[in-house]
Design an enzyme around this catalytic site. Structure first.
Site, PDB file in Angstrom:
ATOM      1  N   PHE A 185      -4.591   3.084  14.460  1.00  0.00           N
ATOM      2  CA  PHE A 185      -5.134   4.182  13.545  1.00  0.00           C
ATOM      3  C   PHE A 185      -6.332   3.281  12.615  1.00  0.00           C
ATOM      4  O   PHE A 185      -6.008   2.319  12.157  1.00  0.00           O
ATOM      5  CB  PHE A 185      -3.842   4.556  12.876  1.00  0.00           C
ATOM      6  N   ASP A 213      -4.626  -6.445   4.602  1.00  0.00           N
ATOM      7  CA  ASP A 213      -5.482  -7.033   5.544  1.00  0.00           C
ATOM      8  C   ASP A 213      -5.807  -9.368   4.608  1.00  0.00           C
ATOM      9  O   ASP A 213      -6.324 -10.204   4.979  1.00  0.00           O
ATOM     10  CB  ASP A 213      -7.551  -6.937   4.923  1.00  0.00           C
ATOM     11  N   ASN A 260       1.085  -1.402   0.256  1.00  0.00           N
ATOM     12  CA  ASN A 260      -0.163  -0.120   0.177  1.00  0.00           C
ATOM     13  C   ASN A 260       0.998   1.411   0.170  1.00  0.00           C
ATOM     14  O   ASN A 260       2.473   1.011   0.006  1.00  0.00           O
ATOM     15  CB  ASN A 260      -0.788   0.049   1.150  1.00  0.00           C
ATOM     16  N   PRO A 311      -3.183 -11.783   9.643  1.00  0.00           N
ATOM     17  CA  PRO A 311      -3.578 -12.154  10.965  1.00  0.00           C
ATOM     18  C   PRO A 311      -3.668 -10.555  11.533  1.00  0.00           C
ATOM     19  O   PRO A 311      -3.145  -9.450  11.113  1.00  0.00           O
ATOM     20  CB  PRO A 311      -2.531 -12.632  11.853  1.00  0.00           C
ATOM     21  N   ASP A 312      -5.117 -10.739  12.442  1.00  0.00           N
ATOM     22  CA  ASP A 312      -5.259  -8.692  12.452  1.00  0.00           C
ATOM     23  C   ASP A 312      -4.579  -8.139  14.023  1.00  0.00           C
ATOM     24  O   ASP A 312      -5.380  -8.721  15.108  1.00  0.00           O
ATOM     25  CB  ASP A 312      -6.895  -8.830  13.387  1.00  0.00           C
ATOM     26  N   LEU A 372      -4.250  -5.602  15.655  1.00  0.00           N
ATOM     27  CA  LEU A 372      -4.601  -4.535  16.543  1.00  0.00           C
ATOM     28  C   LEU A 372      -5.884  -5.459  17.225  1.00  0.00           C
ATOM     29  O   LEU A 372      -6.310  -5.219  18.230  1.00  0.00           O
ATOM     30  CB  LEU A 372      -5.397  -3.385  15.969  1.00  0.00           C
ATOM     31  N   LYS A 378     -14.278   0.341  14.444  1.00  0.00           N
ATOM     32  CA  LYS A 378     -12.617  -0.042  15.304  1.00  0.00           C
ATOM     33  C   LYS A 378     -12.877  -0.267  16.468  1.00  0.00           C
ATOM     34  O   LYS A 378     -11.928  -0.667  17.361  1.00  0.00           O
ATOM     35  CB  LYS A 378     -12.087   0.828  13.917  1.00  0.00           C
TER      36      LYS A 378
END
Length: 425
Positions: free
Chosen positions: A336, A281, A212, A307-308, A310, A350
């Site tokens: 963020f 993601d 990104n 894996p997430d 946060l 979120k």
């Protein structure tokens, strides 16, 4: 304010550039703040400003010759190196920067720099093309990795006639950085801070990847600000534009999985976690071991969830709260959210889902707030809603304000629980 630097000894190194005249104002300001200033000048510097001027302003003899030992009881450059609380080089020419990077010591200033264990603050000043030269940039990077701090050069009309980056920072800017370094508030002293920065890379094969536009600049600004507040900072970096700030511990983590491991292994020993990285993601279901060759007109990639990080931190905090949290450090978590519309709704969602203490959100479609810029426009949300809306400003200024909010809320016993789940740190 006049006694801000009382009891501090500063060695001021002046090198041979036209901006040497500004060193007189810098010296005067430091003495006015109560500092003991010892001036070391290169031979070139004496061509631009007389040592007598600096001697009068500092009220001490000026050192210009490493062989001119005025006190037989000490070796002057070692004595000054040991006495210094800070060594400042302003202006710093390309030549002196090269000497520092390569460990050369052939005059009073360079020998003092090589002998000191005090922090070093460098204010480069030179022609725009000299500053951009790969050799100079490599030398600056080398010094940064060693922990040398820098005052960024200004942009404007240069003495050589060019207009561009390379001007010596103004004396008041340098003084402000010195005061922050030596006498500024340090509310994070003794606290461990973990910050993520940059954009993760998910490889398709050895030469291609998905990523990104994140530059890491916001994460770097947060790390630099936390360091200035006294924190022990660990910066977990993915792909970034430019080197990380000096004086922090850097851990490289290219992919989301690598960043997950680097973060989660450190969370239990951390007081503040700031997740500023842009983490992919999804990743390719299969990574080819060799370069993929051109094939049919269309290529379909199968992606799987990463894996997430946060979410994992929030779940870890909730599990600790459910167990009573006895003997367990519970970090204050700042997330963020980079959005392109309906920012507040997504940010609050979120915050709640991932059990953050604060969410910093921005609309990256706004001019000056997107990836890769030196500025940002952010809104900070807590469990109660909007906490602060920060207008267009430098990322460093935004970072300072974010830390102010985080420290206030982490220190307050009345701070609302993160996402309604468990206590704040």
């Amino acid at each position: 304010m006049s006694q801000t630097l009382t009891g501090k000894t500063i060695v001021l190194g002046i090198t041979g550039g036209i901006a040497a005249y500004k060193a007189a104002t810098l010296c005067s300001r430091l003495v006015g703040l109560g500092a003991e200033v010892r001036v070391a000048m290169t031979e070139g510097a004496t061509k631009f400003i007389a040592p007598l001027t600096l001697q009068t302003l500092s009220r001490h003899p000026v050192a210009t010759d490493v062989f001119d030992e005025r006190d037989a009881s000490v070796v002057q450059h070692i004595d000054w190196a040991d006495a210094a609380d800070l060594v400042v080089v302003a202006p710093a020419t390309a030549n002196m920067i090269a000497k520092m990077a390569h460990g050369l010591a052939d005059d009073m200033l360079s020998t003092t720099l090589l002998a000191t264990t005090a922090p070093i603050l460098v204010a480069p000043a030179m022609n725009v093309h000299m500053l951009a030269h790969p050799a100079v940039q490599d030398n600056l990077d080398t010094l940064a990795r060693r922990g040398v701090r820098f005052i960024e050069s200004g942009t404007g009309q240069l003495a050589c006639g060019y207009v561009g980056k390379g001007r010596l920072a103004e004396p008041d800017e340098i003084v402000a950085a010195i005061v922050e370094l030596l006498a500024g508030p340090r509310p994070l002293a003794g606290r461990r801070v973990l910050i993520t920065a940059g954009g993760t890379i998910e490889r398709l094969d050895p030469v291609r990847y998905i990523t990104n536009d994140s530059s890491g600049k916001m994460g770097f600004a947060l790390a630099e600000s936390a360091r200035g507040l006294g924190a022990d900072v660990t910066l977990v970096c993915a792909r970034t534009d430019g080197p990380p700030p000096p004086g922090v511990r850097v851990v490289s983590a290219e992919s989301a999985e690598e960043m997950y491991e680097a973060v989660m292994s450190r969370v239990p020993e951390t007081d503040f976690v700031v997740k500023a990285a842009a983490v992919a993601d999804y990743r390719p279901a299969r990574r080819q071991s060799s370069k993929m060759k051109k094939g049919p007109e269309q290529l379909t990639l199968e992606l799987v969830r990463n894996p997430d990080i946060l979410q994992a931190i929030g779940d870890w905090k909730q599990a600790g709260a459910a167990e009573g949290g006895a003997g367990r450090r519970t970090p204050f978590v700042v997330g963020f959210a980079a959005e392109t519309g309906d920012t507040e709704r997504y940010a609050l969602d979120k915050l709640k889902r991932k059990r953050c203490d604060l969410i910093v959100a921005n609309d990256v479609s706004q001019a000056g707030a997107g990836f890769g810029t030196d500025t940002n426009i952010v809104s900070v949300y807590g469990d109660e809603g909007l906490v602060a809306a920060l207008p267009l400003q430098s990322k460093r200024a935004a970072a300072d304000r974010i830390w102010q909010l985080a420290i206030e809320r982490a220190s307050s016993p009345a701070a609302p629980p993160a996402g309604g789940k468990g206590p704040n740190a």
